[in-house]
Design a protein around this motif. Structure first.
Motif, PDB file in Angstrom:
ATOM      1  N   GLN A 139       0.829  -1.211   0.000  1.00  0.00           N
ATOM      2  CA  GLN A 139       0.000   0.000   0.000  1.00  0.00           C
ATOM      3  C   GLN A 139       0.863   1.261   0.000  1.00  0.00           C
ATOM      4  O   GLN A 139       0.513   2.256  -0.633  1.00  0.00           O
ATOM      5  CB  GLN A 139      -0.969  -0.004   1.180  1.00  0.00           C
ATOM      6  CG  GLN A 139      -0.301   0.051   2.534  1.00  0.00           C
ATOM      7  CD  GLN A 139      -1.291  -0.155   3.675  1.00  0.00           C
ATOM      8  OE1 GLN A 139      -2.470  -0.398   3.458  1.00  0.00           O
ATOM      9  NE2 GLN A 139      -0.797  -0.058   4.891  1.00  0.00           N
ATOM     10  N   SER A 155      -4.849   6.981   1.207  1.00  0.00           N
ATOM     11  CA  SER A 155      -6.202   6.470   0.942  1.00  0.00           C
ATOM     12  C   SER A 155      -6.728   6.953  -0.418  1.00  0.00           C
ATOM     13  O   SER A 155      -7.372   6.190  -1.136  1.00  0.00           O
ATOM     14  CB  SER A 155      -7.159   6.844   2.071  1.00  0.00           C
ATOM     15  OG  SER A 155      -7.254   8.240   2.202  1.00  0.00           O
ATOM     16  N   ARG A 172      -7.584  -6.555  -3.841  1.00  0.00           N
ATOM     17  CA  ARG A 172      -7.683  -5.185  -3.322  1.00  0.00           C
ATOM     18  C   ARG A 172      -7.935  -5.201  -1.819  1.00  0.00           C
ATOM     19  O   ARG A 172      -8.187  -4.169  -1.228  1.00  0.00           O
ATOM     20  CB  ARG A 172      -8.794  -4.433  -4.041  1.00  0.00           C
ATOM     21  CG  ARG A 172      -8.429  -4.171  -5.506  1.00  0.00           C
ATOM     22  CD  ARG A 172      -9.596  -3.660  -6.272  1.00  0.00           C
ATOM     23  NE  ARG A 172     -10.585  -4.764  -6.347  1.00  0.00           N
ATOM     24  CZ  ARG A 172     -11.858  -4.606  -6.593  1.00  0.00           C
ATOM     25  NH1 ARG A 172     -12.344  -3.438  -6.824  1.00  0.00           N
ATOM     26  NH2 ARG A 172     -12.675  -5.641  -6.634  1.00  0.00           N
ATOM     27  N   SER A 173      -7.833  -6.366  -1.212  1.00  0.00           N
ATOM     28  CA  SER A 173      -8.130  -6.489   0.219  1.00  0.00           C
ATOM     29  C   SER A 173      -7.066  -5.781   1.056  1.00  0.00           C
ATOM     30  O   SER A 173      -5.925  -5.624   0.637  1.00  0.00           O
ATOM     31  CB  SER A 173      -8.197  -7.958   0.615  1.00  0.00           C
ATOM     32  OG  SER A 173      -6.902  -8.528   0.536  1.00  0.00           O
ATOM     33  N   LYS A 174      -7.464  -5.378   2.264  1.00  0.00           N
ATOM     34  CA  LYS A 174      -6.523  -4.740   3.183  1.00  0.00           C
ATOM     35  C   LYS A 174      -5.378  -5.695   3.517  1.00  0.00           C
ATOM     36  O   LYS A 174      -4.241  -5.269   3.670  1.00  0.00           O
ATOM     37  CB  LYS A 174      -7.239  -4.282   4.450  1.00  0.00           C
ATOM     38  CG  LYS A 174      -8.113  -3.077   4.206  1.00  0.00           C
ATOM     39  CD  LYS A 174      -8.761  -2.594   5.495  1.00  0.00           C
ATOM     40  CE  LYS A 174      -9.663  -1.403   5.189  1.00  0.00           C
ATOM     41  NZ  LYS A 174     -10.265  -0.864   6.402  1.00  0.00           N
ATOM     42  N   ARG A 178      -1.461  -4.740   2.874  1.00  0.00           N
ATOM     43  CA  ARG A 178      -0.559  -4.624   4.038  1.00  0.00           C
ATOM     44  C   ARG A 178       0.634  -5.572   3.951  1.00  0.00           C
ATOM     45  O   ARG A 178       1.537  -5.501   4.762  1.00  0.00           O
ATOM     46  CB  ARG A 178      -1.329  -4.905   5.325  1.00  0.00           C
ATOM     47  CG  ARG A 178      -2.264  -3.769   5.694  1.00  0.00           C
ATOM     48  CD  ARG A 178      -2.900  -4.010   7.044  1.00  0.00           C
ATOM     49  NE  ARG A 178      -3.836  -2.942   7.326  1.00  0.00           N
ATOM     50  CZ  ARG A 178      -5.035  -3.119   7.858  1.00  0.00           C
ATOM     51  NH1 ARG A 178      -5.427  -4.336   8.202  1.00  0.00           N
ATOM     52  NH2 ARG A 178      -5.819  -2.112   8.073  1.00  0.00           N
TER      53      ARG A 178
END
Length: 181
Positions: A139, A155, A172-174, A178
């Motif tokens: 990210q 963001s 696209r998941s957190k 991470r």
């Protein structure tokens, strides 16, 4: 424009030019505008040689005008990386450079001239180990350049990049974002 680079036994290196869409000066946030002097990059008769005078990059000439973008295309060993290293002033030790490089109307040999260039141009190395730091989360890597060049928050950059991740079939998941590369 003479835009070729040749080394004995290697094919030609060619820039592929395009134009950026116009920026949004009304402030809707689509794309930031740069208010400084027009970006031009002029490369005249650029040559690179080893200390023993073996030529690595034949005379190369190219002009990039405001709004243009360039992709260097050529086979392995044609001089793409050396050309970009010369532009950014990070040539390996032991190489001699001839010709001239100019940005914003200033010779890049002028003190501080490369500072403006580094803020407005990006270099994407071929080697992923030199492009992706294993110590920085995905990210943060994705948000770095939009933050520097467009002033976007992490963001904002990640929201804007979500469709690109989807197009590439990347999660696209957190949890994914991470992770480390």
């Amino acid at each position: 424009m003479n835009a070729s680079v040749r080394r004995k036994g290697t094919p030609e290196l060619s820039p592929v030019k395009g134009r950026f869409p116009p920026c949004d000066r009304a402030g809707s946030g689509r794309r930031a505008c740069y208010a400084g002097p027009p970006m031009t990059l002029r490369i005249r008769n650029l040559t690179l040689h080893r200390q023993d005078s073996v030529p690595l990059l034949a005379p190369f000439e190219m002009t990039i005008l405001p709004g243009e973008r360039v992709a260097l295309v050529g086979e392995s060993g044609s001089g793409k990386s050396l050309l970009v290293q010369a532009i950014f002033g990070v040539l390996p030790p032991g190489l001699r450079q001839g010709g001239s490089l100019e940005a914003f109307g200033l010779p890049l040999a002028h003190p501080g001239a490369r500072d403006g260039l580094r803020q407005r141009m990006a270099w994407m190395p071929q080697d992923p180990l030199s492009a992706l730091s294993p110590l920085v989360r995905i990210q943060d890597l994705l948000a770095l350049l939009p933050g520097v060049h467009l002033g976007e928050s992490r963001s904002q950059a990640l929201r804007r990049m979500a469709p690109l991740l989807e197009r590439l079939d990347l999660p696209r998941s957190k949890a994914f974002l991470r992770r480390f590369p």
